[in-house]
Design an enzyme around this catalytic site. Structure first.
Site, short mmCIF file in Angstrom:
data_model
loop_
_atom_site.label_atom_id
_atom_site.label_comp_id
_atom_site.label_asym_id
_atom_site.label_seq_id
_atom_site.Cartn_x
_atom_site.Cartn_y
_atom_site.Cartn_z
N SER A 146 -4.15 -16.75 -38.85
CA SER A 146 -4.67 -15.67 -39.18
C SER A 146 -5.30 -14.97 -37.96
O SER A 146 -5.35 -13.58 -37.83
CB SER A 146 -5.71 -15.89 -39.92
OG SER A 146 -6.60 -15.03 -40.30
N THR B 204 -9.38 -12.88 -40.54
CA THR B 204 -9.84 -12.89 -39.24
C THR B 204 -10.06 -11.19 -39.03
O THR B 204 -9.06 -10.51 -39.55
CB THR B 204 -8.96 -13.40 -38.15
OG1 THR B 204 -8.67 -14.80 -38.37
CG2 THR B 204 -9.51 -13.08 -36.73
N ALA C 95 -7.50 -6.65 -39.18
CA ALA C 95 -7.87 -8.01 -39.99
C ALA C 95 -6.55 -8.68 -40.38
O ALA C 95 -5.44 -7.96 -40.78
CB ALA C 95 -8.83 -7.52 -41.13
N ASP C 96 -6.60 -9.99 -40.92
CA ASP C 96 -5.37 -10.45 -41.57
C ASP C 96 -6.05 -11.67 -42.27
O ASP C 96 -6.98 -12.32 -42.10
CB ASP C 96 -4.50 -11.23 -40.50
CG ASP C 96 -3.07 -11.55 -41.02
OD1 ASP C 96 -2.48 -10.93 -41.71
OD2 ASP C 96 -3.14 -12.83 -41.32
N THR C 97 -5.36 -11.71 -43.69
CA THR C 97 -5.96 -12.46 -44.49
C THR C 97 -4.66 -13.57 -44.90
O THR C 97 -3.63 -13.11 -45.11
CB THR C 97 -6.26 -11.85 -45.76
OG1 THR C 97 -7.52 -11.18 -45.23
CG2 THR C 97 -6.75 -13.01 -47.03
#
EC number: 3.6.1.9
Length: 192
Positions: A49, A109, A72-74
């Site tokens: 992430s 993140t 962002a990254d999920t």
């Protein structure tokens, strides 16, 4: 709501844009970074992430070094297994069956690159427990196609929300952007 012309959202996610608007922020520009999101061998979910969120930020920052870039990254995982952003019914079925009746973790993140080259990153982990799903519930969810493009086939802000027994952590993070952490980072540079 305030529009920040010098802020770029490095994401194609409508949910992330909507969440940003909840804290009164409208980015001046939205750019969807094209990066390789392959999972490295033995890579853990949190590290993945962070790496992907940073890569999205860095890709856009190269094109716009004088702007703030937010990304962002999920990632959804069950144990150490990172679940994919599903694109087929088969993938969705596999993911939903895997998390049915179990706890799974969602890592998100958020990163902000500044025009001065400073990178701020925050990672949030949220534990979600789904009820034990019947065959009919799984079939109805698969038929809804609300899983398409979602990490782990989870779309709890829509139809899958009715399957959630508990959430320990940030609800907004599950949707794609931890609001408190995002606000904290942005508030250093913007009056929001």
């Amino acid at each position: 709501m305030l529009k920040f012309d010098n802020l770029i959202l490095a994401s194609s996610s409508k949910q992330r844009l909507s969440l940003l608007e909840q804290i009164g922020v409208v980015p001046g520009e939205i750019i969807s970074p094209d990066i390789d999101e392959v999972i490295l061998k033995k890579e853990l979910p949190k590290a993945y992430s962070i790496r992907i969120a940073q890569a999205k930020c860095e890709k856009v920052k190269l094109l716009h070094p004088d702007k703030f870039v937010l990304s962002a990254d999920t990632v959804v995982c069950c144990g150490r297994r990172i679940l994919p952003k599903v694109e087929t019914e088969e993938q969705a079925l596999e993911c939903i069956r895997l998390i049915s009746g179990r706890r799974h973790r969602v890592y998100t993140t958020v990163c902000l690159y500044t025009p001065h080259g400073k990178l701020h990153c925050r990672n949030v982990v949220t534990v979600v427990k789904f009820k034990n799903l019947s065959v009919q519930e799984i079939d109805a969810y698969i038929d809804s196609r609300q899983w398409y493009g979602k990490s782990g086939a989870c779309s709890i802000q829509t139809n899958a929300g009715k399957f959630v027994l508990s959430i320990n952590g940030s609800y907004s993070s599950i949707i794609g952007l931890p609001l408190y952490e995002t606000y904290s980072i942005l508030n250093r540079y913007f009056s929001i």
